[in-house]
Write a protein that holds these residues in place. Structure first.
Motif, PDB file in Angstrom:
ATOM      1  N   THR A 439      49.791  85.130  55.296  1.00  0.00           N
ATOM      2  CA  THR A 439      50.955  85.291  54.897  1.00  0.00           C
ATOM      3  C   THR A 439      50.611  84.526  53.642  1.00  0.00           C
ATOM      4  O   THR A 439      49.340  83.709  53.260  1.00  0.00           O
ATOM      5  CB  THR A 439      51.913  85.589  55.005  1.00  0.00           C
ATOM      6  OG1 THR A 439      53.383  85.420  54.690  1.00  0.00           O
ATOM      7  CG2 THR A 439      52.004  83.447  55.736  1.00  0.00           C
ATOM      8  N   VAL A 446      58.654  86.019  52.100  1.00  0.00           N
ATOM      9  CA  VAL A 446      58.662  84.460  52.822  1.00  0.00           C
ATOM     10  C   VAL A 446      58.178  83.708  52.657  1.00  0.00           C
ATOM     11  O   VAL A 446      58.391  83.423  51.567  1.00  0.00           O
ATOM     12  CB  VAL A 446      56.687  85.037  53.536  1.00  0.00           C
ATOM     13  CG1 VAL A 446      56.398  84.114  54.279  1.00  0.00           C
ATOM     14  CG2 VAL A 446      56.409  86.835  53.599  1.00  0.00           C
ATOM     15  N   LYS A 458      58.801  76.525  59.922  1.00  0.00           N
ATOM     16  CA  LYS A 458      59.268  77.247  60.785  1.00  0.00           C
ATOM     17  C   LYS A 458      59.962  79.156  59.090  1.00  0.00           C
ATOM     18  O   LYS A 458      59.556  78.235  58.291  1.00  0.00           O
ATOM     19  CB  LYS A 458      61.254  77.946  60.794  1.00  0.00           C
ATOM     20  CG  LYS A 458      60.924  78.548  61.267  1.00  0.00           C
ATOM     21  CD  LYS A 458      62.637  78.082  62.163  1.00  0.00           C
ATOM     22  CE  LYS A 458      64.315  79.559  62.445  1.00  0.00           C
ATOM     23  NZ  LYS A 458      65.073  79.311  62.697  1.00  0.00           N
ATOM     24  N   TYR A 459      59.014  79.859  59.930  1.00  0.00           N
ATOM     25  CA  TYR A 459      59.223  81.236  58.489  1.00  0.00           C
ATOM     26  C   TYR A 459      59.989  81.952  57.758  1.00  0.00           C
ATOM     27  O   TYR A 459      60.874  82.032  59.533  1.00  0.00           O
ATOM     28  CB  TYR A 459      57.688  81.929  58.925  1.00  0.00           C
ATOM     29  CG  TYR A 459      56.249  80.985  58.157  1.00  0.00           C
ATOM     30  CD1 TYR A 459      55.786  80.629  56.750  1.00  0.00           C
ATOM     31  CD2 TYR A 459      55.902  80.554  59.042  1.00  0.00           C
ATOM     32  CE1 TYR A 459      54.412  80.197  56.477  1.00  0.00           C
ATOM     33  CE2 TYR A 459      54.971  79.537  58.933  1.00  0.00           C
ATOM     34  CZ  TYR A 459      53.681  79.270  58.196  1.00  0.00           C
ATOM     35  OH  TYR A 459      53.391  78.907  57.132  1.00  0.00           O
ATOM     36  N   GLN A 460      60.377  81.935  57.116  1.00  0.00           N
ATOM     37  CA  GLN A 460      61.972  83.129  57.478  1.00  0.00           C
ATOM     38  C   GLN A 460      61.608  84.018  56.500  1.00  0.00           C
ATOM     39  O   GLN A 460      60.505  83.461  54.773  1.00  0.00           O
ATOM     40  CB  GLN A 460      63.321  81.902  57.427  1.00  0.00           C
ATOM     41  CG  GLN A 460      62.923  80.964  56.069  1.00  0.00           C
ATOM     42  CD  GLN A 460      64.707  79.804  55.987  1.00  0.00           C
ATOM     43  OE1 GLN A 460      65.030  80.581  56.771  1.00  0.00           O
ATOM     44  NE2 GLN A 460      64.529  79.628  55.322  1.00  0.00           N
ATOM     45  N   SER A 463      60.654  89.818  54.890  1.00  0.00           N
ATOM     46  CA  SER A 463      59.004  90.341  55.726  1.00  0.00           C
ATOM     47  C   SER A 463      59.410  89.434  57.243  1.00  0.00           C
ATOM     48  O   SER A 463      58.850  90.083  58.267  1.00  0.00           O
ATOM     49  CB  SER A 463      57.903  90.171  54.984  1.00  0.00           C
ATOM     50  OG  SER A 463      58.083  90.949  53.907  1.00  0.00           O
ATOM     51  N   ILE A 464      59.788  88.377  57.467  1.00  0.00           N
ATOM     52  CA  ILE A 464      59.546  87.802  58.594  1.00  0.00           C
ATOM     53  C   ILE A 464      60.367  88.359  58.876  1.00  0.00           C
ATOM     54  O   ILE A 464      60.238  88.588  61.168  1.00  0.00           O
ATOM     55  CB  ILE A 464      59.594  86.377  58.530  1.00  0.00           C
ATOM     56  CG1 ILE A 464      59.167  85.806  58.167  1.00  0.00           C
ATOM     57  CG2 ILE A 464      60.160  85.794  59.800  1.00  0.00           C
ATOM     58  CD1 ILE A 464      57.580  85.605  58.440  1.00  0.00           C
ATOM     59  N   ASP A 465      61.644  88.540  58.974  1.00  0.00           N
ATOM     60  CA  ASP A 465      62.745  89.741  60.136  1.00  0.00           C
ATOM     61  C   ASP A 465      62.218  90.821  60.335  1.00  0.00           C
ATOM     62  O   ASP A 465      62.769  91.278  61.993  1.00  0.00           O
ATOM     63  CB  ASP A 465      64.026  89.518  59.196  1.00  0.00           C
ATOM     64  CG  ASP A 465      64.573  88.111  58.713  1.00  0.00           C
ATOM     65  OD1 ASP A 465      64.406  87.486  59.508  1.00  0.00           O
ATOM     66  OD2 ASP A 465      65.908  88.040  57.718  1.00  0.00           O
ATOM     67  N   ASP A 468      59.430  90.059  62.871  1.00  0.00           N
ATOM     68  CA  ASP A 468      60.317  89.118  64.050  1.00  0.00           C
ATOM     69  C   ASP A 468      61.179  91.172  64.981  1.00  0.00           C
ATOM     70  O   ASP A 468      60.970  90.835  66.218  1.00  0.00           O
ATOM     71  CB  ASP A 468      61.594  88.757  64.315  1.00  0.00           C
ATOM     72  CG  ASP A 468      61.044  87.611  63.738  1.00  0.00           C
ATOM     73  OD1 ASP A 468      59.618  87.254  64.217  1.00  0.00           O
ATOM     74  OD2 ASP A 468      61.779  87.163  62.919  1.00  0.00           O
ATOM     75  N   ILE A 480      51.408  82.958  62.426  1.00  0.00           N
ATOM     76  CA  ILE A 480      51.665  82.914  61.257  1.00  0.00           C
ATOM     77  C   ILE A 480      50.748  81.923  61.009  1.00  0.00           C
ATOM     78  O   ILE A 480      51.010  80.840  60.890  1.00  0.00           O
ATOM     79  CB  ILE A 480      52.769  83.099  60.551  1.00  0.00           C
ATOM     80  CG1 ILE A 480      52.631  84.067  59.490  1.00  0.00           C
ATOM     81  CG2 ILE A 480      53.752  82.129  61.210  1.00  0.00           C
ATOM     82  CD1 ILE A 480      53.574  84.088  59.217  1.00  0.00           C
ATOM     83  N   SER A 514      52.962  89.951  53.525  1.00  0.00           N
ATOM     84  CA  SER A 514      53.648  89.351  52.173  1.00  0.00           C
ATOM     85  C   SER A 514      54.543  90.463  51.134  1.00  0.00           C
ATOM     86  O   SER A 514      54.360  91.305  51.776  1.00  0.00           O
ATOM     87  CB  SER A 514      52.740  88.604  51.247  1.00  0.00           C
ATOM     88  OG  SER A 514      52.837  87.434  50.593  1.00  0.00           O
TER      89      SER A 514
END
Length: 742
Positions: A439, A446, A458-460, A463-465, A468, A480, A514
């Motif tokens: 990413t 992101v 911790k990525y959030q 796009s992370i949602d 998941d 990641i 991304s």
């Protein structure tokens, strides 16, 4: 007394493959297999006394050009002149029609095994016209073509309303006219496209002639497709579209062809992605090998009936029907001998004008149609109209990641579809798989939270949602990491990709995640999901600071000018006082007036602001002085009003950059973009390409590439935002700019 009978079975092959031998070994190989199986069947019968106890069969084989009906008739006449009992042909429809007419005229039973050119899907042969009252001496060994009915049932079960139909150059498009009519009546949107022999050139022309938007729409169309083509063409076509990223994992293709072997099935599954449904002809057989090879009063050669035998695995459908045709004719001859209704072999001449047909042809034809035989095609028999009613199709399905097809349903003309077909989307078949995800940090897609107490990052973000949600649905896990150079990636001068794209191209990552812009160059090397956001290039400008200034009304004039105006008021007031003191004005009777310095000052100030005064000045000198003063005041007030209006609108004049054209036309405001981003590559390519050089992009590239690109450009968009907010440049207000978009 033993009597040995010698039967002559002429067998005609299509020489079209021979004619194409120099070009395609596959077609020639299929013709050799027909000849090989035919000779094997005759040899088995001559060695096996279970059917023909004391009789022996001799054969005579001729090869003809399948596109030359005259040659086919000429060779058939030569065989009839030698003497025959039946005529077997394995050719295409063009020559078969001529042989059918000849067989009807000579009363020779003609067992026709239809061959499709180059292994493509079969199309029904056109009906041959005949005189009323004449018998049809041609028996169709292969069952009628039911591909229209089968594919209509399949697409209806899948509830497809829009799909594209591909067919190869050897397929007769007239064979699916009925299918196209029925889809049109049901409101289905069906597109047709012919697959040329040079598939690579065909795909290349698509990329050369289509715009990016058209390619996106074409990819959406390819999500549902039906293929009427040979397995060899289908494998080449699927390989090409997969390598060029024209299809994705959510595609579903249907390949229908009676001639799909197990080897072809495995090859197609390995080369395809997404979901693949295959429809092919099948022959119900007992699972026990002994029962497969022993049929009533005869035994079949194990090399062609044992499914584990390599030779049996390579059998084509025409090979199976050829073997069973020889068995059927042998049984027919045996029954004719038992009934003692034997007629001498036909020795006919097609050349003589008054040549009579064979008298035993009708009896031989009725015997062939009356009885059937069990063989490699399950059971071969004929109806009264001379067709074989026994045909079965199996429908196999695969999903991405499977190595072989699963049986989904079967179809036959009597019972129709036996099974349920559901066009399910990508299934949860990735459990236990760990994907490496690369990413580039970009808010709000992101983002990364702070590392607290040694915990992993911790990525959030949006796009992370999405990632998941896919992980929960498909069952995979992921690791990641951020691209080492923090770049999206572009094609370098040495032909290598850097950034996120480089990680994907060099297989160091499985998925890229991304705010990555879809470009034709990137799309040629990696697969993209369906785009979820459309946007154009944006220009980020620092907003002008607005503060409340109590003395803003003094801004039109400089402080020194205000001081001069104040001094002028004081000086003129003193002069007016002195003139009145030296020459006092004459006042009317009873009026009282004071000509003090204070009143003179007040009078001059009131005149300046256009409010007048209370002290009358009637002397000529004073009035001349005040006239000059009033003219001066008029000029000063007019200048003040004009400058005040310009000052109040100066902010709107400063924010006049509304597009890239406005940005490129000015040079006072520096600007840049993210290095190696899509915008950076676009500006560079359009400014340096001699065939489409744009003055706007050329001017922008000169600004962006100033001092090698390091002065105005940034590595990340976050850095660009920070640079815009802190960079100061002197203009009417504090301002700075940078183009910060991928």
């Amino acid at each position: 007394m033993w009597v040995a009978y010698f039967f002559l079975l002429p067998y005609i092959f299509s020489f079209k493959s021979i004619r194409i031998l120099s070009n395609s070994a596959i077609f020639d190989e299929s013709a050799r297999k027909d000849d090989e199986v035919f000779r094997l069947a005759v040899a088995d019968l001559n060695l096996n006394n279970e059917i023909l106890e004391t009789e022996k069969i001799t054969i005579s084989v001729e090869f003809v050009d399948g596109n030359n009906p005259f040659q086919a008739v000429q060779e058939a006449c030569e065989l009839m002149n030698r003497g025959i009992l039946a005529l077997v042909s394995s050719i295409g429809c063009m020559s078969a029609g001529s042989l059918q007419t000849l067989a009807d005229a000579m009363h020779i039973p003609h067992l026709f095994i239809q061959r499709s050119p180059a292994g493509t899907a079969r199309s029904a042969c056109p009906q041959t016209s005949r005189l009323p009252g004449t018998d049809d001496y041609t028996l169709m060994v292969r069952p009628p073509v039911y591909l229209n009915e089968v594919i209509m049932q399949v697409v209806s079960e899948y509830s497809w309303q829009k799909f594209i139909l591909f067919y190869d150059s050897d397929f007769d498009i007239r064979g699916i006219e009925d299918f196209l009519d029925r889809t049109s009546q049901q409101g289905m949107d069906v597109s047709l496209q012919k697959v040329e022999s040079n598939i690579n050139m065909m795909i290349t022309s698509l990329f050369r002639t289509m715009r990016v938007e058209e390619l996106h729409r074409y990819r959406d169309t390819l999500r549902r497709a039906v293929l009427f083509m040979s397995p060899a063409t289908a494998k080449a076509f699927i390989t090409e579209v997969v390598e060029t990223n024209l299809v994705a994992f959510d595609c579903h293709w249907i390949l229908i062809n009676e001639e799909i072997s197990d080897y072809d099935l495995q090859e197609l599954v390995m080369k395809s992605i997404g979901r693949l449904t295959l429809v092919r002809q099948t022959f119900p057989m007992p699972q026990n090998t002994t029962q497969r090879c022993v049929k009533h009063n005869h035994r079949i050669n194990t090399s062609v009936c044992d499914p584990k035998n390599p030779r049996a695995q390579q059998l084509e459908i025409t090979n199976r029907y050829i073997y069973d045709t020889v068995l059927l004719l042998a049984n027919t001859f045996h029954r004719k001998l038992e009934d003692r209704k034997w007629h001498s072999m036909a020795s006919l001449s097609c050349i003589r004008k008054n040549s009579k047909p064979w008298q035993g042809g009708k009896s031989m034809l009725d015997t062939v149609k009356k009885f059937g035989v069990s063989g490699l095609t399950s059971f071969l028999e004929f109806t009264d109209n001379g067709s074989n009613p026994n045909i079965f199709f199996e429908i196999l399905g695969t999903n991405y990641g499977e190595d072989r097809g699963r049986g989904l349903a079967t179809w036959d003309p009597v019972h129709g579809l036996n099974g349920t077909l559901t066009d399910r989307k990508l299934e949860n078949n990735m459990r236990g798989v760990v994907l490496r995800v690369v990413t580039v940090l970009e808010e709000p897609f992101v983002m990364v939270s702070e590392n607290v107490l040694g915990k992993p990052k911790k990525y959030q973000g949006y796009s992370i949602d999405v990632l998941d949600a896919l992980s929960n649905y498909l069952g995979f896990k992921y690791e990641i990491y951020v691209a080492p150079d923090h770049k999206y990636g572009s094609l370098q001068s040495d032909g290598q990709w850097n950034g996120l794209m480089g990680e994907l191209v060099f297989k160091r990552a499985d998925v890229g995640l991304s705010a990555l812009t879809i470009t034709p160059e990137r799309e040629s090397v990696v697969d993209f999901t369906t785009r979820y956001m459309d946007y154009s290039v944006g220009v980020l400008l620092r907003k002008a600071e607005r503060t409340v200034d109590m003395f803003a009304c003094l801004a039109p004039f400089d402080l020194s000018l205000w001081a001069c105006i104040a001094g002028t008021v004081l000086l003129v007031g003193i002069l007016v006082y002195l003139l009145n003191w030296l020459n006092p004005p004459r006042l009317p009777m009873g009026s009282v007036s004071s000509t003090t310095l204070y009143n003179s000052m007040w009078f001059v100030y009131g005149s300046f602001v256009q409010q007048g005064g209370e002290v009358p000045y009637t002397t000529l000198a004073t009035r001349m002085m005040m006239g000059v003063w009033w003219m001066f005041a008029l000029i000063v007030i007019s200048s003040y009003t004009a400058n005040l209006a310009a000052f109040l609108t100066i902010t709107r004049i400063e924010n006049s950059i509304q597009s890239l054209q406005d940005l490129s036309k000015q040079t006072e405001l520096p600007y840049g973009t993210v290095l190696d981003s899509a915008v950076y590559d676009q500006v560079r390519s359009k400014s340096m390409n001699p065939f489409e050089r744009d003055p706007m992009y050329s001017q922008m590239w000169r600004m962006i590439n100033r001092t090698g690109g390091g002065e105005n450009n940034v590595e990340e968009s976050k850095e660009g935002i920070r640079k815009v907010s802190t960079f100061l440049i002197r203009c009417h207000t504090l301002c700075a700019s940078a183009v910060v978009t991928e």
